[in-house]
Motif scaffolding. Structure first.
Motif, PDB file in Angstrom:
ATOM      1  N   SER A   9       0.846  -1.194   0.000  1.00 21.25           N
ATOM      2  CA  SER A   9       0.000   0.000   0.000  1.00 21.25           C
ATOM      3  C   SER A   9       0.882   1.245   0.000  1.00 21.25           C
ATOM      4  N   ASP A  14       0.238  13.375  -4.056  1.00 18.79           N
ATOM      5  CA  ASP A  14       0.549  12.990  -5.430  1.00 18.79           C
ATOM      6  C   ASP A  14       1.765  13.764  -5.937  1.00 18.79           C
ATOM      7  N   ILE A  19       4.641   5.737  -8.913  1.00 16.38           N
ATOM      8  CA  ILE A  19       4.437   4.385  -9.439  1.00 16.38           C
ATOM      9  C   ILE A  19       5.751   3.836  -9.994  1.00 16.38           C
ATOM     10  N   SER A  37      -4.190  -1.213  -8.198  1.00 14.22           N
ATOM     11  CA  SER A  37      -5.270  -0.236  -8.222  1.00 14.22           C
ATOM     12  C   SER A  37      -4.715   1.053  -7.639  1.00 14.22           C
ATOM     13  N   GLN A  38      -4.943   2.139  -8.325  1.00 10.26           N
ATOM     14  CA  GLN A  38      -4.495   3.426  -7.793  1.00 10.26           C
ATOM     15  C   GLN A  38      -5.533   4.482  -8.100  1.00 10.26           C
ATOM     16  N   THR A  39      -5.609   5.449  -7.218  1.00 13.74           N
ATOM     17  CA  THR A  39      -6.550   6.541  -7.417  1.00 13.74           C
ATOM     18  C   THR A  39      -5.959   7.825  -6.842  1.00 13.74           C
ATOM     19  N   PHE A  45      -2.801  10.723  -3.172  1.00 10.53           N
ATOM     20  CA  PHE A  45      -2.535   9.529  -3.963  1.00 10.53           C
ATOM     21  C   PHE A  45      -2.661   8.276  -3.100  1.00 10.53           C
ATOM     22  N   THR A  46      -3.373   7.263  -3.610  1.00  8.43           N
ATOM     23  CA  THR A  46      -3.403   5.955  -2.946  1.00  8.43           C
ATOM     24  C   THR A  46      -3.202   4.868  -3.996  1.00  8.43           C
ATOM     25  N   MET A  47      -2.449   3.833  -3.622  1.00  6.89           N
ATOM     26  CA  MET A  47      -2.237   2.706  -4.522  1.00  6.89           C
ATOM     27  C   MET A  47      -2.160   1.431  -3.689  1.00  6.89           C
TER      28      MET A  47
END
Length: 91
Positions: A9, A14, A19, A37-39, A45-47
């Motif tokens: 996680s 951001d 990534i 999955s990232q948003t 930013f979360t992944m």
């Protein structure tokens, strides 16, 4: 040999390269990404990644590399074996 999986996680502000840098560490450790999955919500930013850690006895060295990146980029990055992650998040 049964496949051993872990959850990675990543959370933080951001910025360019998150990534790329996280996946480069995984690639350098011969770890395959099974799902990702990232948003981004505004500039947050979360992944989440599901990765194959079969054959990796100890995740401490990998966590140390991710901790160094966390420090460098101001992120929170964790890796947890899938069974531990599921046990912690069971309702």
């Amino acid at each position: 040999m049964k496949q051993r999986r872990a959850v990675v996680s990543v959370i933080g502000k951001d910025q360019v390269g998150i990534i790329a840098k996280v996946t480069n560490i995984l690639a350098d450790n011969s770890i395959n990404i099974l799902d990702i999955s990232q948003t981004i919500l505004q500039d947050f930013f979360t992944m989440m990644m599901l990765v194959d850690v079969t054959g990796k006895e100890n995740l401490e060295q990998l966590q140390q590399q991710l901790d160094e990146l966390s420090e460098e980029m101001g992120l929170k990055i964790n890796i947890q074996l899938e069974e531990i992650f599921q046990a912690m998040h069971r309702i």
